[in-house]
Design an enzyme around this catalytic site. Structure first.
Site, PDB file in Angstrom:
ATOM      1  CG  HIS A 455      -1.711   1.247   1.376  1.00 48.14           C
ATOM      2  ND1 HIS A 455      -1.295   2.297   2.158  1.00 48.14           N
ATOM      3  CD2 HIS A 455      -2.842   1.638   0.779  1.00 48.14           C
ATOM      4  CE1 HIS A 455      -2.164   3.265   2.055  1.00 48.14           C
ATOM      5  NE2 HIS A 455      -3.115   2.909   1.231  1.00 48.14           N
ATOM      6  NE  ARG A 561       2.744  37.703  -6.698  1.00 50.38           N
ATOM      7  CZ  ARG A 561       3.343  36.588  -7.135  1.00 50.38           C
ATOM      8  NH1 ARG A 561       4.654  36.554  -7.278  1.00 50.38           N
ATOM      9  NH2 ARG A 561       2.642  35.526  -7.406  1.00 50.38           N
ATOM     10  CB  THR A 768      -7.523  33.434 -11.233  1.00 49.89           C
ATOM     11  OG1 THR A 768      -6.206  32.886 -11.291  1.00 49.89           O
ATOM     12  CG2 THR A 768      -8.061  33.626 -12.625  1.00 49.89           C
ATOM     13  CG  ASN A 769      -3.925  33.973  -6.732  1.00 58.73           C
ATOM     14  OD1 ASN A 769      -4.289  32.928  -7.261  1.00 58.73           O
ATOM     15  ND2 ASN A 769      -2.658  34.294  -6.573  1.00 58.73           N
ATOM     16  CB  CYS A 832      -0.495  36.237 -13.701  1.00 54.13           C
ATOM     17  SG  CYS A 832      -1.482  37.594 -13.075  1.00 54.13           S
TER      18      CYS A 832
END
Ligand code: ADP
Ligand code: MG
Ligand code: MG
Length: 874
Positions: A455, A561, A768-769, A832
């Site tokens: 497993h 940034r 999109t954050n 981004c």
């Protein structure tokens, strides 16, 4: 006609995995190509979905159909449930569309009761086998169907073995097993308050329901979330005649891969046990033999098995992972599927299959799971340090990779230590499916028992986590959280290192080095680049990240940034001076101090990107994030600015916000402090001019991105300042430089008014954050507190910050493009947010017509491959 919910194996085929599940579809396919498969039927995934729709009940119509199929199965096999001459015993097996090894439940030997067990004992003249089947059945049924903990039964077995003075199940006699079966039934009655069910049909319903229920068990839910498997798919149930590997020394059971799942090497790899059943091989209770050994023990069966392996690989054109059982020298195939493999093996197998003429380049690109590549991009042990180190022990290299961390002994500890920011190695006697979240939290997994197909090994390979299994020299003391190896004791918290390729264990920390794209990896990536339409950029704030991303194939920077550049001690002082200035003139003096740093950083980014586009986002966070919070820092700042502590505290108080995420930040800063944008524009343009001069062959087109725009006039205000400043710089330098000003789309209002904004903007980039955060109305820093409950209640199946919410956020993106592109034919569009590196989100971006995705450097190769798959999928 009413809907069909049941299919004989002879009625299905491999293409029907959506309704038959992977296991059922392949059992049917193997039946079709004439392989020896114990016959039976599959209850479809639609029946499972219906079961949940009907409030967790199997409706009468489906029940009737199941009864019909039992009749058919009895006719085909010539056996009957509960019969006193020729009783039918079956397995009831789960099987979803996508394979979820060990996540759901299976019951074997169903159909046994006190009468039937005696019938088969007498008829076969093998009472040991009969009682072994019965005790296994009671055990599994109690565990899976009635949820009586496994451990009670295991304790009874251990007690029995102790009395007999043995460690092996196989040493238990018919009488012992009979006694055990009776003890088990008593245990069942004491826990459930009823007798163990004797009617095979009642047993069968119980088992079918249990399989349906297992679709919703916690570990299956976690596995689905990790592997992007939708809850709505449901599982099929396979009812199959038993093949008995536990009939004695001419019987056995095993698992095998047609190629090595760890390295991809083309050679049969597997393990088996004689006189064993079902999970015995993978459970790690007994140590299995290598498949090659079968050549000595049962040469004929081995030849037949090898031929079947070749047939299956040729048929599926992929590496197969198979289960088989030998019942008194007769071979039965119980399962085949495209085997799970490490990323390294996946690349090798794909390339080999292309070279062998089995598949095309496109198929090779399609067969690699992009998420898997992650493991190859992570650090490996430094070869020199590794050579110099002496292993303290060796197990099986079950899942490659380099892991180094502190020892923990339980899955819970692994999780909580990880939460506390520690790197851990989970050391266990053996792992079980309950351990899955702990295994995920660990850097590496070390087990004492179990082979290459245990497993731990299978799950670790699936997760891409380093795993060394079956190190039998370890003397384990789980209770006291310590073990001994090579004469030394290791306690919880001690540091060890694991090499998942060689299986070596080291008693110290071994340094690691970065991975590179070479060999088969680069071959696959070059094919991916050939077929993809989306460009792939990176999010990078530093020249170092940018260089790394470039090595990994980034074709530009999608997001730099700039605020991350201000936190350096020298720079933060000037930045704080700027914030604390009383007037524009003072602010400009402070900004002039920052300008050269910023320009220097940008120059290095342009250099690293070798002429590819670099998109620089202007200052985004609220200003108070840059001010000190500690008393002594405040005092120091006051001193250096010739102000009083009181003054500074007043400034801090004046900048306080109740909801900073929605406060004075992004383009709003420019509206109040245009001089900041002017400084940043100068830095960008001057850097571009300087680097262009050095590299006349590069065509640098600076991209300036205005964050947090929600209104076209707000964008225009920002843009005007940029344009005025940039044009003046370009004119003063006497050069020709084209630049672009665009915006991040991260506020729903920007998406809603994208047509207006597109008239002014040169590009859109979906942040999109924030867009997710603003669309859902919850913050990504706080959502962790309640998302768990949302998964449990199935309100959400996955984290919208990790996997793009295509329905809501995606709709806003689509709308932005549909409104924006007609308004500005030159508009280019990218993403981004974190989603730019998530395969399913990349596919969505391809579909809605983005020009590029941008993601963190280490996800660039993942995005390249995902983009190719999106393009090839159609
Ligand atoms: P999983 O999906 O967890 O592998 P399976 O349904 O494949 O679960 O079954 C668990 C074990 O039982 C496997 O080792 C399998 O080979 C064995 N098994 C299942 N059905 C039969 C059967 N009809 N006869 C013998 N062994 C079986
Ligand atoms: Mg299986
Ligand atoms: Mg943002």
């Amino acid at each position: 006609m009413s809907k069909k919910y049941c299919y004989l194996f002879t009625e299905g085929n491999a293409k029907m995995r959506e309704i038959l599940g992977g296991k059922g579809a392949n059992l049917a396919e193997m039946t079709n190509i004439g392989l020896p498969v114990p016959q039976g039927f599959t209850i479809s995934t639609e029946a499972c979905t219906k079961y949940y729709d009907d409030g967790k009940k199997i409706n009468p119509e489906i029940q009737a159909e199941i009864m019909q199929y039992i009749d058919k199965m009895e006719k085909i096999t010539g056996k009957k449930f509960g019969d006193h001459n020729n009783p039918l015993l079956v397995s009831v097996r789960s099987g979803a569309r996508a394979s979820m090894p060990g996540m759901m439940d299976t019951i074997l030997n169903l159909g046994l009761n006190e009468d039937v067990v005696n019938v088969i004992a007498n008829k076969s003249n093998n009472p040991r086998w009969a009682w072994d089947c019965y005790r296994r059945f009671i055990q599994m049924y109690s565990d899976v169907v009635m949820e009586v903990g496994k451990k009670y039964f295991e304790q009874l077995i251990d007690k029995m073995k102790e009395e007999k003075g043995t460690h092996e199940d196989t040493d238990l006699t018919a009488d012992d097993l009979k006694k055990l079966a009776n003890q088990f039934k008593a245990e069942y009655k004491s826990k459930i308050g009823k007798d163990f069910p004797a009617d095979p049909k009642e047993q069968l319903y119980g088992a079918i329901e249990a399989v349906f229920r297992s679709w919703d068990n916690p570990r299956a839910n976690v596995y689905r979330r990790d592997n992007d498997i939708p809850y709505s798919w449901g599982t099929a149930v396979n009812v199959q005649m038993m093949a008995f590997g536990n009939m004695g020394e001419t019987s056995g059971t095993g698992v095998a891969f047609t190629r090595d799942p760890a390295t991809g090497e083309k050679k049969l790899m597997g393990e088996f046990l004689m006189n064993a059943q079902g999970e015995d091989v993978v459970a790690g209770v007994r140590t299995p033999m290598k498949i090659e050994k079968m050549a000595e023990i049962m040469p004929d069966v081995f030849e037949q098995f090898k031929a079947i392996c070749a047939t299956l690989e040729n048929h599926y054109r992929d590496m197969q992972d198979m289960e088989f059982t030998i019942e008194d020298k007769k071979l039965y195939m119980l399962q085949t599927r495209n085997g799970k493999r490490t990323a390294k093996a996946a690349l090798k197998i794909a390339c080999d299959l292309v070279d062998e003429g089995m598949i095309t380049e496109q198929q090779a690109v399609m067969m690699i799971d992009p998420r898997n590549l992650d493991t190859l991009l992570h650090p490996q042990f430094d070869a020199k340090a590794l050579k110099a180190a002496n292993p303290i022990g060796k197990g099986l290299g079950a899942s490659p990779g380099a892991a180094c961390g502190q020892i923990v002994f339980t899955a819970e500890d692994a999780e909580s230590w990880k939460k506390a920011g520690k790197k851990v190695i989970l050391v266990r006697l053996e792992t079980s499916p309950e351990d899955i979240t702990g295994m995920k939290a660990a850097q590496g997994i070390l087990t004492v028992r179990g082979g290459m197909t245990s497993h731990a090994a299978v799950v670790a390979r699936g997760m891409g986590t380093c795993c060394v299994s079956g190190c039998q020299e370890i003397k384990m003391d789980e209770e006291n959280k310590k073990f001994t190896l090579s004469g030394k004791t290791y306690k919880e918290g001690d540091i060890i290192s694991l090499d998942g390729s060689t299986g070596n264990i080291y008693g110290s920390a071994i340094p690691t080095v970065d991975a590179a794209i070479v060999g088969e990896f680069s071959r696959i990536m070059s094919w991916a680049d050939k077929y993809r339409k989306l460009k792939v950029r990176t999010n990078a704030d530093t020249p170092r990240d940018a260089k790394k991303a470039r090595e990994l194939g980034a074709e530009g920077i999608g997001l730099c940034r700039t605020e991350h550049m201000f936190f350096d001690p020298e720079r933060i002082a000037a930045f704080r001076e700027m914030i604390c200035s009383d007037n524009v003139a003072d602010r400009e003096i402070a900004l002039d101090k920052i300008l050269p740093y910023q320009q220097g950083d940008f120059e290095k980014l342009y250099e690293a990107l070798e002429g590819c586009p670099v998109c620089i986002r202007f200052l985004d966070p609220p200003l108070h994030e840059f001010l000190p919070t500690e008393e002594h820092d405040i005092a120091e700042l006051a001193k250096s600015l010739h102000k009083t502590v009181e003054d500074i505290k007043n400034i801090i108080a004046s900048l306080h916000e109740f909801n900073p995420m929605m406060g004075h930040r992004g383009c709003r800063l420019t509206v109040t402090y245009p001089e900041i944008a002017r400084m940043q524009t100068r830095a960008v343009i001057r850097a571009a001019i300087n680097v262009s001069k050095k590299h006349p062959d590069w065509k640098i087109v600076p991209e300036i991105m205005i964050p947090l725009v929600g209104e076209v006039k707000e964008f225009k205000f920002n843009k005007d300042i940029v344009v005025e400043t940039a044009d003046a710089e370009i004119k003063a330098a006497g050069v020709d430089l084209h630049y672009e000003v665009g915006t991040m789309i991260e506020i729903p209002r920007a998406a809603l008014t994208a047509d207006e904004i597109a008239k002014e903007a040169d590009f859109f980039c979906f942040g999109t954050n924030d867009l997710t955060q603003m669309t859902f109305g919850f913050s990504r820093d706080d959502a962790g507190k309640f998302l768990g409950a949302y998964y449990d209640t199935k309100i959400y199946e996955s984290d919208p910050f990790a996997r793009l919410d295509q329905k809501g956020v995606g709709k806003l993106m689509k709308m932005s493009i549909e409104l924006g592109k007609p308004a500005n034919e030159h508009l280019h569009v990218g993403i981004c947010g974190e989603h730019g590196g998530d395969p399913s989100s990349v596919e969505f971006c391809h579909k809605i017509g983005l020009d590029y995705v941008s993601c963190s450097p280490f996800r660039v190769p993942i995005a390249r491959l995902a983009a190719a798959q999106a393009a090839l999928k159609k």
